[in-house]
Design a protein around this motif. Structure first.
Motif, short mmCIF file in Angstrom:
data_model
loop_
_atom_site.label_atom_id
_atom_site.label_comp_id
_atom_site.label_asym_id
_atom_site.label_seq_id
_atom_site.Cartn_x
_atom_site.Cartn_y
_atom_site.Cartn_z
N UNK A 142 20.52 15.35 -3.37
CA UNK A 142 19.97 14.15 -2.70
C UNK A 142 20.38 12.83 -3.34
N UNK A 143 21.34 12.87 -4.25
CA UNK A 143 21.71 11.67 -5.00
C UNK A 143 22.03 10.49 -4.09
N UNK A 144 22.86 10.71 -3.07
CA UNK A 144 23.33 9.58 -2.26
C UNK A 144 22.21 8.94 -1.44
N UNK A 145 21.44 9.71 -0.66
CA UNK A 145 20.34 9.03 0.05
C UNK A 145 19.31 8.43 -0.90
N UNK A 146 19.09 9.07 -2.05
CA UNK A 146 18.18 8.47 -3.04
C UNK A 146 18.67 7.10 -3.47
N UNK A 147 19.98 7.01 -3.75
CA UNK A 147 20.55 5.75 -4.23
C UNK A 147 20.49 4.68 -3.15
N UNK A 148 20.81 5.06 -1.92
CA UNK A 148 20.78 4.09 -0.83
C UNK A 148 19.37 3.56 -0.63
N UNK A 149 18.39 4.45 -0.57
CA UNK A 149 17.02 3.99 -0.33
C UNK A 149 16.52 3.13 -1.48
N UNK A 150 16.86 3.50 -2.71
CA UNK A 150 16.43 2.69 -3.86
C UNK A 150 17.07 1.31 -3.84
N UNK A 151 18.34 1.24 -3.43
CA UNK A 151 19.03 -0.05 -3.39
C UNK A 151 18.46 -0.94 -2.29
N UNK A 152 18.21 -0.35 -1.11
CA UNK A 152 17.60 -1.12 -0.03
C UNK A 152 16.25 -1.68 -0.47
N UNK A 153 15.46 -0.85 -1.15
CA UNK A 153 14.15 -1.31 -1.63
C UNK A 153 14.29 -2.42 -2.65
N UNK A 154 15.27 -2.29 -3.55
CA UNK A 154 15.45 -3.31 -4.59
C UNK A 154 15.89 -4.64 -4.01
N UNK A 155 16.73 -4.59 -2.97
CA UNK A 155 17.27 -5.83 -2.40
C UNK A 155 16.31 -6.46 -1.39
N UNK A 156 15.75 -5.62 -0.52
CA UNK A 156 14.96 -6.17 0.60
C UNK A 156 13.47 -5.86 0.52
N UNK A 157 13.08 -4.94 -0.37
CA UNK A 157 11.68 -4.55 -0.44
C UNK A 157 11.29 -3.51 0.59
N UNK A 158 12.24 -3.09 1.43
CA UNK A 158 11.95 -2.12 2.48
C UNK A 158 11.98 -0.70 1.90
N UNK A 159 10.90 0.03 2.10
CA UNK A 159 10.77 1.38 1.56
C UNK A 159 11.10 2.40 2.64
N UNK A 160 11.91 3.37 2.31
CA UNK A 160 12.31 4.41 3.26
C UNK A 160 11.18 5.42 3.46
N UNK A 161 10.79 5.63 4.71
CA UNK A 161 9.75 6.61 5.02
C UNK A 161 10.31 8.03 5.08
N UNK A 162 11.48 8.18 5.71
CA UNK A 162 12.04 9.52 5.90
C UNK A 162 13.54 9.53 5.81
N UNK A 163 14.07 10.64 5.30
CA UNK A 163 15.51 10.88 5.27
C UNK A 163 15.80 11.99 6.26
N UNK A 164 16.50 11.65 7.33
CA UNK A 164 16.77 12.59 8.43
C UNK A 164 18.07 13.32 8.13
N UNK A 165 17.99 14.64 8.03
CA UNK A 165 19.12 15.47 7.60
C UNK A 165 19.65 16.25 8.81
N UNK A 166 20.87 15.92 9.24
CA UNK A 166 21.44 16.51 10.45
C UNK A 166 22.89 16.92 10.18
N UNK A 167 23.12 18.06 9.53
CA UNK A 167 24.50 18.45 9.21
C UNK A 167 25.28 19.02 10.39
N UNK A 168 24.63 19.29 11.50
CA UNK A 168 25.27 20.00 12.60
C UNK A 168 26.52 19.28 13.12
N UNK A 169 27.50 20.08 13.51
CA UNK A 169 28.77 19.60 14.04
C UNK A 169 29.23 20.63 15.09
N UNK A 170 28.59 20.63 16.27
CA UNK A 170 28.89 21.66 17.27
C UNK A 170 30.36 21.75 17.64
N UNK A 171 31.07 20.61 17.69
CA UNK A 171 32.49 20.62 18.03
C UNK A 171 33.29 21.52 17.10
#
Length: 507
Positions: A142-171
């Protein structure tokens, strides 16, 4: 959801509702309505360039200075600002510390650029962040979404409620059913499903894993920080709540209701089998965000297409690939770096069918053994000389040299990739090829950013149905040269030959 050892997709899906029929336009209209007062753009941090294979006519950056984002935010295609921009981070080739630093830098610069952009009536451009990774679950999670959410919070104060995980690639045959991620069989195994943890991808030297059930995968990769029973699972019962002829808003409300309890980056996994499922999910996520949920996305390639309501682009012809540019009389360059089984089979088929091509191999053992400069000089001369009359297939030796140490495996991969980049760049500066195809995720990334020195590009669409993207470089020494990003793990045995045949003048 328990499954038997031999699984057939039709039997597994029989337990769930039929898909909801949703036109792309329905999603696009919902997005437009949500953005009416404040324009919104998705910033897609792509850990290798193959995430672009499911979209068309979107800007791509291989550098992420504030000025680069300013270009992307202001670039108009068909007279309008696009709904997403891809940023080629190439973090799958980096160690965790480097990957985290790069994610933070990209997010900070994107937010800084957005703060400078005024939309209609003086409103600021709103950004959503997408961490695009592998449909076979490899990458820094989870390193990358953790880092993104922490950076958004540090810059804008916006806290991430959920990380939506969708690896599917039907094609490409990757689907999620009952919270379990599968690969579809091909050929004699068509119709069968294999849990992704039972495939070669789960044994990846750097990003291996043991669980196909996504909630358990989250617990495994987060080392227990997120327990499996805390993960919200959007099964097809929720995604398809409206039924095939029902109002898509029924499904949208069911999805938004299901994730209403998400807080503090709660993981949310979603079943996806078809494009309609992606569109249903997009409407549900839009509804949740309109209710105030702050979401971050960790996804496979087609999610962005579904999320922004983009139609599926039909595969490009050879003529469309060269549209607006005059193809040169030189041969094309096909660069193969990936070592997964399907790539080796595709390479074999191309070599067998393209008898006019010149084959040049980079021997990895020689490369690692010393005097690499002299060895690469010989390779470049061979490639340049051959391009005057033929396509060149440049590939690394098929023996994969790796160790039990993940860091050392990455170091070897970087050394090999640097050699490939050096050959491509020196070739470009000496005798530019007619086209370039790069096979493999890290290979494509390094060839694009360093071998061809692409800084800004437009992804024009797929070269095969739903997979394999064509970029048009808009500046730098590769301007006007079609560049094809070809993931290592997609297509059948004939796919590389099919794409080469479209672009070649000697095949």
């Amino acid at each position: 959801m328990p499954f038997e050892s031999e699984l057939f997709e039709a039997e597994v899906l029989a337990a769930f509702p039929a898909e909801v029929r949703i036109p792309a336009r329905t999603v696009a209209d919902a997005l437009a309505a949500s953005s009416e007062s404040s324009p919104r753009m998705l910033v897609v941090l792509d850990d290798d360039p193959t995430g672009t294979q499911s979209v068309a006519d979107l800007p791509v950056l291989t550098r992420w200075d504030v000025a680069d984002f300013t270009w992307a935010f202001n670039h108009r295609i068909n007279g309008r600002r696009q709904d997403a921009v891809y940023v080629l981070t190439n973090t799958r080739s980096l160690d965790p510390a480097e990957a985290a630093a790069r994610n933070e830098e990209v997010v900070r610069n994107a937010l800084a650029a957005a703060a400078l952009e005024a939309g209609g009536a003086g409103s600021r451009l709103r950004l959503g962040f997408v961490s695009r990774s592998d449909s076979t679950l490899r990458g820094h999670y989870p390193l990358e979404p953790d880092t993104i959410s922490a950076t958004v919070a540090a810059v804008s104060g916006e806290v991430t409620d959920g990380v939506v995980i969708v690896p599917a690639f039907p094609d490409a045959g990757r689907v999620t059913i009952g919270g379990v991620h599968f690969m579809r069989g091909t050929g004699d195994d068509a119709g069968k499903l294999t849990p992704v943890a039972d495939t070669e991808f789960a044994r990846d030297a750097s990003f291996g894993f043991a669980n196909s059930e996504l909630a358990k995968y989250v617990e495994e990769k987060s080392k227990g920080r997120f327990r499996a029973d805390s993960v919200i699972v959007l099964t097809l019962d929720v995604i398809r709540a409206a039924g095939p002829d029902g109002d898509p808003q029924i499904s949208a409300k069911a999805i938004a209701d299901a994730i209403d309890s998400a807080t503090d980056s709660t993981p949310i996994v979603a079943d996806i089998v078809s494009e309609n499922d992606l569109r249903a999910l997009a409407l549900g996520l839009d509804e949740a965000e309109r209710r105030g949920k702050k979401l971050l996305y960790r996804v496979g390639p087609p999610f962005v297409r579904g999320r922004i309501g983009q139609e599926i682009r039909t595969e490009l012809s050879g003529e469309e690939a060269y549209a607006g540019n005059t193809p040169s009389g030189a041969g094309g360059l096909i660069v193969v770096g990936s070592h997964v089984g399907v790539t080796t089979r595709q390479l074999k088929a191309l070599v067998e069918q393209h008898s006019a091509a010149r084959i040049v191999e980079i021997d990895v053992e020689k490369l690692l053994g010393g005097n690499s400069a002299g060895y690469l000089g010989d390779i470049v001369r061979d490639v340049v000389e051959s391009l005057h009359s033929a396509d060149v297939i440049l590939h690394t030796s098929r023996l994969l040299i790796k160790t039990d140490d993940a860091a050392e495996s990455l170091r070897i991969a970087r050394t090999v990739s640097a050699a490939v980049v050096a050959v491509v760049n020196r070739t470009l500066k000496t005798f530019p090829p007619r086209f370039v195809i790069a096979k493999g995720g890290i290979t494509s990334s390094d060839v694009a950013a360093h071998g061809l020195e692409i800084r800004h590009a437009i992804v024009r669409g797929p070269m095969l149905p739903g997979i394999v993207s064509l970029w048009e470089p808009v500046d730098g020494p590769a301007k006007g040269i079609p560049f094809v990003v070809f993931a290592g793990n997609v297509g059948d045995d004939e796919s590389l030959a099919q794409v080469t045949r479209k672009l070649s003048n000697t095949f």
